[in-house]
Write an enzyme that holds these catalytic residues in place. Sequence first.
Site, mmCIF file in Angstrom:
data_model
loop_
_atom_site.group_PDB
_atom_site.id
_atom_site.type_symbol
_atom_site.label_atom_id
_atom_site.label_comp_id
_atom_site.label_asym_id
_atom_site.label_seq_id
_atom_site.Cartn_x
_atom_site.Cartn_y
_atom_site.Cartn_z
ATOM 1 N N ASP A 116 1.041 -1.204 0.305
ATOM 2 C CA ASP A 116 -0.210 0.075 0.081
ATOM 3 C C ASP A 116 1.075 1.277 -0.276
ATOM 4 O O ASP A 116 1.444 1.347 1.116
ATOM 5 C CB ASP A 116 -0.871 0.240 1.312
ATOM 6 C CG ASP A 116 -2.246 0.994 1.120
ATOM 7 O OD1 ASP A 116 -2.183 2.201 0.510
ATOM 8 O OD2 ASP A 116 -3.047 0.263 2.240
ATOM 9 N N ARG A 118 -0.842 4.278 -0.744
ATOM 10 C CA ARG A 118 -1.788 5.657 -0.179
ATOM 11 C C ARG A 118 -0.592 6.131 0.594
ATOM 12 O O ARG A 118 -0.201 6.258 1.520
ATOM 13 C CB ARG A 118 -2.811 5.205 -0.131
ATOM 14 C CG ARG A 118 -3.326 4.287 -1.619
ATOM 15 C CD ARG A 118 -4.567 4.239 -0.845
ATOM 16 N NE ARG A 118 -5.124 2.598 -0.231
ATOM 17 C CZ ARG A 118 -5.578 2.708 0.243
ATOM 18 N NH1 ARG A 118 -6.430 2.878 -0.209
ATOM 19 N NH2 ARG A 118 -5.889 1.465 1.445
#
Length: 187
Positions: A116, A118
């Site tokens: 991930d 983000r």
Amino acid sequence: FPSQFGHFRILGFRLEPSGEPFVVLTCGDLRGAGIPLLRIHSQCLTGDALGSLRCDCGFQLQEAMRRIQASGQGLLIYQMQEGRGIGILNKLKTYAIQDRGVDTVEANQLLGFEADLRQYHGCVAILRHLGVERVAFLSNNPAKVEALQQSGIEVTARIPLEIQPDDNSAFYLKTKKEKLGHLLENV
């Protein structure tokens, strides 16, 4: 902004210096007496616009809009971080890898990405700009909750946003729970 879920105010933001765009839907007085509902939704073209059954994204987007509208006070921050930050074309590559039995986290790693990528500092900047200091957060992702809390945004409640797994989404949701720590009861 009239939608099938009700009327919202629609705003656009650009994070500098990266230029990353954000779209924000608001409902009601965000600085009023109540605690606004918040959904930070990462772009998922396949789920949000094309109706993919591989993931829970489209459902989460629609349900968040329904709940925000029903509450009369809240906002949805739509961030353009497709595929947990790897972009749409790389996401499509991970689909091909996943079709061979690899989970979504392993597929990202096989392409050389972290599970991930983000980041949420742009979302926090938007909340601050809008004068939102505390929220009831529509999310299954404890990393998002932690990011907000570490930035000084008070999360008064985390409200689950789950779908019932089926043959298309069960493996994906199980991976989100087991490898990414998502708080899912139905998996």
